[in-house]
Enzyme design. Structure first.
Site, PDB file in Angstrom:
ATOM      1  N   GLU A   5      -5.892  -6.370 -16.374  1.00  7.39           N
ATOM      2  CA  GLU A   5      -6.627  -6.130 -17.613  1.00  7.39           C
ATOM      3  C   GLU A   5      -7.890  -6.981 -17.622  1.00  7.39           C
ATOM      4  O   GLU A   5      -7.859  -8.169 -17.304  1.00  7.39           O
ATOM      5  CB  GLU A   5      -5.758  -6.484 -18.819  1.00  7.39           C
ATOM      6  CG  GLU A   5      -6.310  -6.011 -20.147  1.00  7.39           C
ATOM      7  CD  GLU A   5      -5.332  -6.260 -21.285  1.00  7.39           C
ATOM      8  OE1 GLU A   5      -5.265  -7.412 -21.751  1.00  7.39           O
ATOM      9  OE2 GLU A   5      -4.621  -5.310 -21.679  1.00  7.39           O
ATOM     10  N   SER A  59      -2.550   2.188  -4.333  1.00  6.27           N
ATOM     11  CA  SER A  59      -3.261   1.080  -3.700  1.00  6.27           C
ATOM     12  C   SER A  59      -2.467  -0.214  -3.811  1.00  6.27           C
ATOM     13  O   SER A  59      -2.038  -0.599  -4.899  1.00  6.27           O
ATOM     14  CB  SER A  59      -4.629   0.893  -4.349  1.00  6.27           C
ATOM     15  OG  SER A  59      -5.500   1.943  -4.022  1.00  6.27           O
ATOM     16  N   ASP A  77     -10.310  -6.573   1.544  1.00  4.63           N
ATOM     17  CA  ASP A  77      -9.661  -5.882   0.422  1.00  4.63           C
ATOM     18  C   ASP A  77      -8.181  -6.251   0.303  1.00  4.63           C
ATOM     19  O   ASP A  77      -7.320  -5.386   0.141  1.00  4.63           O
ATOM     20  CB  ASP A  77      -9.811  -4.367   0.548  1.00  4.63           C
ATOM     21  CG  ASP A  77      -9.546  -3.654  -0.785  1.00  4.63           C
ATOM     22  OD1 ASP A  77      -9.522  -4.334  -1.830  1.00  4.63           O
ATOM     23  OD2 ASP A  77      -9.362  -2.422  -0.773  1.00  4.63           O
ATOM     24  N   HIS A 100      -9.247  -4.750  -4.668  1.00  9.49           N
ATOM     25  CA  HIS A 100      -9.895  -3.885  -5.663  1.00  9.49           C
ATOM     26  C   HIS A 100      -8.966  -3.561  -6.833  1.00  9.49           C
ATOM     27  O   HIS A 100      -9.432  -3.120  -7.885  1.00  9.49           O
ATOM     28  CB  HIS A 100     -10.420  -2.593  -5.014  1.00  9.49           C
ATOM     29  CG  HIS A 100      -9.372  -1.603  -4.608  1.00  9.49           C
ATOM     30  ND1 HIS A 100      -8.951  -1.427  -3.310  1.00  9.49           N
ATOM     31  CD2 HIS A 100      -8.662  -0.701  -5.335  1.00  9.49           C
ATOM     32  CE1 HIS A 100      -8.046  -0.484  -3.253  1.00  9.49           C
ATOM     33  NE2 HIS A 100      -7.844  -0.014  -4.480  1.00  9.49           N
TER      34      HIS A 100
END
Length: 466
Positions: A58, A213, A138, A108
């Site tokens: 968040e 992901s 990443d 990400h």
């Protein structure tokens, strides 16, 4: 439609469950009868699904009032139209790799987050801390704030993965809940998949969608072989082309986090590489256009000391073939800092081997970072002295020297004039900029007219300011 691999995967799962691990590694077979085709993945899923979690991130985003600063609207509305802030949430997946609650996910997924929570497969939620993250590979490591022991997924040697191997992908696509899909390894060493500087992925046709992901790509022994990261899609859904970061890179990243590192450092080579084309391959006697072509060597750097020269091609690292420059970077990174790598090099005179020391980039010049202030066009720039270490952090060529912009203060004079991070300041009013201290001295003169030359992305730009 690729339907056969799904049928094959059912039988092989059963064989994986019934055969010893050593026997499975020695021989891979297809289903032999109807009974084998009707066996299930469910025992393997029950064994491993508890180690795959949901990651809720968040962040608070400021929504600027488009009329802020407009005298007409301020005259009539005063401060009744302030800027607004709102919360944005994103959802991804993660994998518990240590019983004390270390979770690996994609960078990400949590980038820019103000609050991150981990939700287990049984529905319980925990707050967590970010231990280590890196945009270039990443990856991110999170630590669940709890003293209990969690189910952890063992990590496989991803160099043993072969095209055609059966895999399961576990994650939370579109927020519908934990989902398991099956497929095969479609390809290895894929590059040019993302915009980052990391390019070595396992490709799979196991269905991967947004929300997957950071989830697990798993072999038939219930071991992690990759972290699901990206998909090739024209419409946002799965087209059967998904990509995962190999487990061997995850191991190195997790080890750095466990050691308390605040940043993920990769070996400094001191050279630039390019892909091998057919002309280069023919000139050097290579059978195929594979490898990493040396295009530039930094004087005094590790590659220079090892004897690498422009025009040569690195074809293998520690006996493992190198498909392209990204594969070379991956092999050197996973070999480990503080060690030596044996490079197989193809030259016009034949093949030879060299030893390359794998150490971090040196900070040969103190960065002496400074914030430019005062009444001048450069106010708001944060600048630093370049060194191989800083260049590596900023992902610019290691041989660059001088002064680089590391940040630009929002709404500052420098920001309004279009300066950007990674701009290298070449000269001011015809005088070379060699250090941050020297730059501040130049700005004290305040000539009222400024002629500046910068380098951005390899291009020289000249501007005039008053």
């Amino acid at each position: 439609m690729l339907t056969m691999p799904k049928r094959v995967s059912t039988g092989l799962l059963a064989l994986a469950l019934l055969m010893p691990v050593a026997a499975l590694a020695q021989e891979k077979v297809v289903p032999q009868n109807r009974q084998e085709m009707q066996l299930s993945f469910s025992p393997l899923v029950k064994q491993t699904a508890g180690a795959v979690v949901n990651v809720y991130a968040e962040r608070v985003v400021q929504r600027l009032n488009p009329f802020a600063g407009d005298p007409f609207f301020e005259q009539f509305f005063g401060q009744r139209m302030p800027n607004r802030s709102e919360k944005q949430s994103s959802l991804g997946s993660g994998v518990i790799l240590a019983a004390d609650g270390l979770v690996v996910t994609n960078n990400h997924v949590i980038e820019g987050a103000d609050d991150i929570k981990i939700a287990l497969a049984d529905g319980r939620e925990f707050p967590c801390d970010v231990v280590l993250k890196d945009e270039s590979v990443d990856l991110a490591v999170l630590k669940i704030k709890s003293k209990e022991h969690f189910p952890a997924l063992p990590v496989a040697d991803s160099d043993r993965v072969e095209v055609g191997d059966l895999v399961l992908a576990i994650g939370n696509p579109f927020g519908v809940g934990q989902t398991v899909t099956s497929g095969i390894v479609s390809a290895l060493a894929r590059n040019q998949v993302t915009t980052g500087d990391f390019g070595f992925f396992i490709q799979t046709d196991a269905s991967i969608n947004p929300g997957n992901s950071g989830g697990a790509l798993m072999n038939m022994n219930g071991e992690l072989i990759g972290i699901n990261t990206a998909i090739f899609s024209r419409g946002g859904g799965s087209n059967g082309i998904g990509f995962a970061i190999p487990a061997n890179l995850v191991k190195v990243f997790l080890a750095a986090a466990s050691q308390g590192k605040t940043s993920f450092e990769r070996p400094f080579v001191g050279a630039s590489f390019d892909a091998v084309n057919s002309d280069v391959a023919e000139a050097l006697g290579l059978k195929t256009a594979r490898g990493a072509l040396v295009t530039r060597v930094v004087e005094g750097g590790p590659a220079d000391k090892a004897g690498l020269k422009p025009g040569e091609v690195v074809t293998a690292v520690n006996g493992i073939s190198v498909e392209h420059p990204d594969a070379l970077g991956y092999r050197l990174t996973t070999a480990g800092l503080g060690r030596q790598a044996v490079l197989t090099v193809q030259t016009a005179d034949g093949q030879r081997q060299v030893n390359l020391a794998l150490n971090t980039a040196p900070e040969t010049t103190p960065r002496d970072e400074r914030l430019i202030e005062g009444r001048n066009p450069f106010a708001g720039l944060r600048v630093a002295n370049l060194s191989p270490k800083l260049a590596t952090e900023l992902r610019i060529p290691a041989e660059k020297t001088g002064v680089v912009v590391t940040d630009v203060t929002r709404n500052s004079p420098a920001a309004r004039l279009g300066f950007e991070p990674k701009d290298i300041l070449i000269s001011l009013n015809g005088t070379a900029v060699t250090s941050t201290k020297g730059m501040e001295t130049m700005l004290d003169d305040d000539p009222g007219f400024w002629r500046v030359e910068i380098e951005r992305g390899g291009q020289r730009i000249r501007q005039f300011f008053r």
